[in-house]
Motif scaffolding. Structure first.
Motif, PDB file in Angstrom:
ATOM      1  N   VAL A  34       1.006  -1.219   0.002  1.00  0.00           N
ATOM      2  CA  VAL A  34      -0.039   0.236  -0.001  1.00  0.00           C
ATOM      3  C   VAL A  34       0.598   0.958   0.065  1.00  0.00           C
ATOM      4  O   VAL A  34       1.507   1.258   0.840  1.00  0.00           O
ATOM      5  N   LEU A  35       0.976   2.476  -0.710  1.00  0.00           N
ATOM      6  CA  LEU A  35       0.981   3.538  -1.139  1.00  0.00           C
ATOM      7  C   LEU A  35       0.597   4.211  -0.637  1.00  0.00           C
ATOM      8  O   LEU A  35      -0.827   4.504  -1.030  1.00  0.00           O
ATOM      9  N   PRO A  36       1.536   4.768   0.551  1.00  0.00           N
ATOM     10  CA  PRO A  36      -0.350   5.950   1.835  1.00  0.00           C
ATOM     11  C   PRO A  36      -0.735   7.762   0.934  1.00  0.00           C
ATOM     12  O   PRO A  36      -1.406   7.755   0.787  1.00  0.00           O
ATOM     13  N   GLY A  37       0.774   7.657  -0.398  1.00  0.00           N
ATOM     14  CA  GLY A  37      -0.062   8.937  -0.515  1.00  0.00           C
ATOM     15  C   GLY A  37       0.156  10.029   0.256  1.00  0.00           C
ATOM     16  O   GLY A  37       0.325  10.463   0.970  1.00  0.00           O
ATOM     17  N   TRP A  38      -0.907  11.195  -0.411  1.00  0.00           N
ATOM     18  CA  TRP A  38      -1.535  12.540  -0.372  1.00  0.00           C
ATOM     19  C   TRP A  38      -2.334  13.073  -0.332  1.00  0.00           C
ATOM     20  O   TRP A  38      -3.682  12.454  -1.147  1.00  0.00           O
ATOM     21  N   VAL A  39      -3.046  13.938   0.383  1.00  0.00           N
ATOM     22  CA  VAL A  39      -4.399  15.309   0.465  1.00  0.00           C
ATOM     23  C   VAL A  39      -4.344  15.535  -0.401  1.00  0.00           C
ATOM     24  O   VAL A  39      -3.049  16.426  -0.608  1.00  0.00           O
ATOM     25  N   THR A  40      -5.055  15.661  -1.484  1.00  0.00           N
ATOM     26  CA  THR A  40      -5.553  16.661  -2.692  1.00  0.00           C
ATOM     27  C   THR A  40      -5.515  17.958  -2.681  1.00  0.00           C
ATOM     28  O   THR A  40      -6.334  18.108  -1.099  1.00  0.00           O
ATOM     29  N   PRO A  41      -5.288  18.922  -3.273  1.00  0.00           N
ATOM     30  CA  PRO A  41      -6.226  19.464  -2.957  1.00  0.00           C
ATOM     31  C   PRO A  41      -7.793  20.213  -2.915  1.00  0.00           C
ATOM     32  O   PRO A  41      -7.583  21.266  -1.777  1.00  0.00           O
ATOM     33  N   ARG A  42      -8.126  18.956  -3.339  1.00  0.00           N
ATOM     34  CA  ARG A  42      -9.326  19.258  -2.902  1.00  0.00           C
ATOM     35  C   ARG A  42     -10.250  18.213  -2.082  1.00  0.00           C
ATOM     36  O   ARG A  42     -11.269  18.595  -1.138  1.00  0.00           O
ATOM     37  N   GLY A  43      -9.134  17.907  -1.752  1.00  0.00           N
ATOM     38  CA  GLY A  43      -9.532  17.445  -0.038  1.00  0.00           C
ATOM     39  C   GLY A  43      -9.511  15.690  -0.073  1.00  0.00           C
ATOM     40  O   GLY A  43      -9.926  15.347   1.457  1.00  0.00           O
ATOM     41  N   THR A  44      -9.261  15.142  -1.559  1.00  0.00           N
ATOM     42  CA  THR A  44      -9.227  13.576  -1.191  1.00  0.00           C
ATOM     43  C   THR A  44      -8.043  13.352  -0.628  1.00  0.00           C
ATOM     44  O   THR A  44      -7.067  13.721  -0.810  1.00  0.00           O
ATOM     45  N   ARG A  45      -8.053  12.200  -0.556  1.00  0.00           N
ATOM     46  CA  ARG A  45      -6.798  11.418  -0.136  1.00  0.00           C
ATOM     47  C   ARG A  45      -6.551   9.929  -1.701  1.00  0.00           C
ATOM     48  O   ARG A  45      -7.535  10.011  -2.347  1.00  0.00           O
ATOM     49  N   MET A  46      -5.079  10.847  -1.857  1.00  0.00           N
ATOM     50  CA  MET A  46      -4.334   9.779  -3.631  1.00  0.00           C
ATOM     51  C   MET A  46      -3.668   8.818  -3.060  1.00  0.00           C
ATOM     52  O   MET A  46      -2.188   9.042  -2.771  1.00  0.00           O
ATOM     53  N   ALA A  47      -4.316   7.663  -3.143  1.00  0.00           N
ATOM     54  CA  ALA A  47      -3.248   6.545  -1.782  1.00  0.00           C
ATOM     55  C   ALA A  47      -3.344   5.237  -3.478  1.00  0.00           C
ATOM     56  O   ALA A  47      -3.356   5.442  -5.098  1.00  0.00           O
ATOM     57  N   ALA A  48      -2.554   4.032  -3.785  1.00  0.00           N
ATOM     58  CA  ALA A  48      -1.995   3.351  -4.218  1.00  0.00           C
ATOM     59  C   ALA A  48      -2.421   2.028  -4.426  1.00  0.00           C
ATOM     60  O   ALA A  48      -1.516   1.504  -2.779  1.00  0.00           O
ATOM     61  N   LEU A 149      -4.986   6.265   7.566  1.00  0.00           N
ATOM     62  CA  LEU A 149      -4.359   7.012   7.036  1.00  0.00           C
ATOM     63  C   LEU A 149      -5.091   8.960   7.083  1.00  0.00           C
ATOM     64  O   LEU A 149      -5.773   9.447   8.254  1.00  0.00           O
ATOM     65  N   ALA A 150      -3.451   9.459   7.896  1.00  0.00           N
ATOM     66  CA  ALA A 150      -3.800  10.608   8.497  1.00  0.00           C
ATOM     67  C   ALA A 150      -2.802  11.257   7.931  1.00  0.00           C
ATOM     68  O   ALA A 150      -2.227  11.169   7.942  1.00  0.00           O
ATOM     69  N   GLY A 151      -2.782  12.903   8.216  1.00  0.00           N
ATOM     70  CA  GLY A 151      -1.778  13.452   8.207  1.00  0.00           C
ATOM     71  C   GLY A 151      -2.200  14.294   6.648  1.00  0.00           C
ATOM     72  O   GLY A 151      -2.814  13.533   5.671  1.00  0.00           O
ATOM     73  N   LYS A 152      -1.078  15.079   6.130  1.00  0.00           N
ATOM     74  CA  LYS A 152      -1.050  15.363   4.677  1.00  0.00           C
ATOM     75  C   LYS A 152      -0.612  14.112   4.117  1.00  0.00           C
ATOM     76  O   LYS A 152      -0.348  14.229   1.593  1.00  0.00           O
ATOM     77  N   GLY A 153       0.456  14.118   3.905  1.00  0.00           N
ATOM     78  CA  GLY A 153       1.747  13.490   3.943  1.00  0.00           C
ATOM     79  C   GLY A 153       2.342  13.274   2.385  1.00  0.00           C
ATOM     80  O   GLY A 153       2.388  15.006   3.021  1.00  0.00           O
ATOM     81  N   ALA A 154       2.919  13.203   1.195  1.00  0.00           N
ATOM     82  CA  ALA A 154       3.729  13.281   0.661  1.00  0.00           C
ATOM     83  C   ALA A 154       4.104  13.054  -0.833  1.00  0.00           C
ATOM     84  O   ALA A 154       3.186  11.825  -0.648  1.00  0.00           O
ATOM     85  N   PRO A 155       4.287  14.176  -1.720  1.00  0.00           N
ATOM     86  CA  PRO A 155       2.930  12.662  -3.502  1.00  0.00           C
ATOM     87  C   PRO A 155       4.797  11.470  -3.574  1.00  0.00           C
ATOM     88  O   PRO A 155       5.777  12.078  -3.108  1.00  0.00           O
ATOM     89  N   ASP A 156       3.874  11.388  -4.783  1.00  0.00           N
ATOM     90  CA  ASP A 156       4.288   9.836  -4.923  1.00  0.00           C
ATOM     91  C   ASP A 156       4.689   9.616  -6.052  1.00  0.00           C
ATOM     92  O   ASP A 156       4.027   9.861  -6.674  1.00  0.00           O
ATOM     93  N   PRO A 157       5.521   9.702  -6.618  1.00  0.00           N
ATOM     94  CA  PRO A 157       6.418   9.372  -7.751  1.00  0.00           C
ATOM     95  C   PRO A 157       5.489   8.095  -8.519  1.00  0.00           C
ATOM     96  O   PRO A 157       5.163   8.340  -9.412  1.00  0.00           O
TER      97      PRO A 157
END
Length: 269
Positions: A34-48, A149-157
């Motif tokens: 599981v890749l935790p991903g980040w919080v998008t500008p619209r407030g969703t979470r983009m994981a993978a 899933l908590a916090g802002k996370g970070a971009p994932d290439p």
């Protein structure tokens, strides 16, 4: 003849399945993370969900072909979860032994966009995923994982690359004028899409999806007729149920050389 085995893989966020030597056991055919991903500008979470497959093995797209194993996802038990959107990268078409399937080899990074019920609050993701992995044998695998899933996370290439590999829209491809004819058959309907082919070069495979997971869709037959590409598929509802078809939810995906094209909705001529 295909041989079917059963597998159960337990996954945890930030604790990927232990890497091991590839072999014939299900846990060695596919590794999951599981890749935790980040919080998008619209407030969703983009994981993978990242699946790494043994050499020569593949897994399937959401519409896997007639003999493939369609993936299914169950999010029951998740907390603060309003909606999950899967962003499938463009798949490959495999023609092997006269059988056509659609999916991915080597690796699949499947972006999972999570909309929280309460924006800004943590999300506890609980998922059970059933999918198939195949080489000369097919292995139905059941993946279970939880993710806090908590916090802002970070971009994932890796997630970013998978998002960029998604099929482009008909508008982005400059494709317009797609129409569908719907004809009754004994147990459902046959949908034939007519697609202007000026912007479609080379060998093209089309897939028609009904937009309803309970409706079975046959393998789509694709042929050229003059300046158009024709794609036809039979759609059959569960036994004893009336066929209800919405043109707005019909989906036609074109796959060929380069990037796939995703056509949402198919009006009458």
């Amino acid at each position: 003849m295909k041989i079917f085995l059963a597998a159960l893989l337990s996954l945890a966020l930030l604790a990927p399945a232990t890497a091991g030597t590839y072999g014939l056991t299900p846990g060695e055919v596919v590794r999951a993370e599981v890749l935790p991903g980040w919080v998008t500008p619209r407030g969703t979470r983009m994981a993978a969900l990242r699946l790494t497959l043994a050499p020569g093995w593949k897994t399937y797209w959401r519409a896997p072909g007639e003999t493939g194993i369609p993936p299914s996802f169950d999010w029951t038990g998740s907390r603060n979860l309003a909606r999950v959107t899967l962003h499938w990268p463009s798949p490959r078409v495999f023609d092997e032994g006269g059988v056509r399937t659609i999916g991915y080899k080597h690796e699949l990074v499947l972006p999972i966009e999570i909309t929280p019920a309460t924006p800004g609050a943590p999300v506890e993701l609980v998922a059970n995923v059933d999918l198939g992995v195949c080489e000369h044998i097919c292995v139905p695998a059941s993946l279970s994982f939880t993710a806090a899933l908590a916090g802002k996370g970070a971009p994932d290439p890796a997630i970013d690359a998978a998002l960029k590999a998604r099929p482009i829209s008909a508008r982005e491809a400059g494709l317009s004028g797609v129409t569908c004819v719907v004809d009754p058959i004994s147990d459902g309907v046959r949908v034939t899409a007519r697609i202007p082919s000026e912007r479609i070069g080379g060998r093209t495979v089309a897939v028609i999806e009904p937009g309803n997971p309970r409706v079975w869709a046959s393998e789509t037959e694709t042929r050229r007729e003059g300046p158009a590409l024709l794609a036809s598929a039979d759609l059959v509802p569960p036994k004893g149920q009336v066929m209800a078809l919405s043109r707005k939810t019909l989906r036609v995906t074109l796959m060929g050389e380069g990037r796939a094209i995703d056509i949402q909705g198919c009006p009458s001529p």
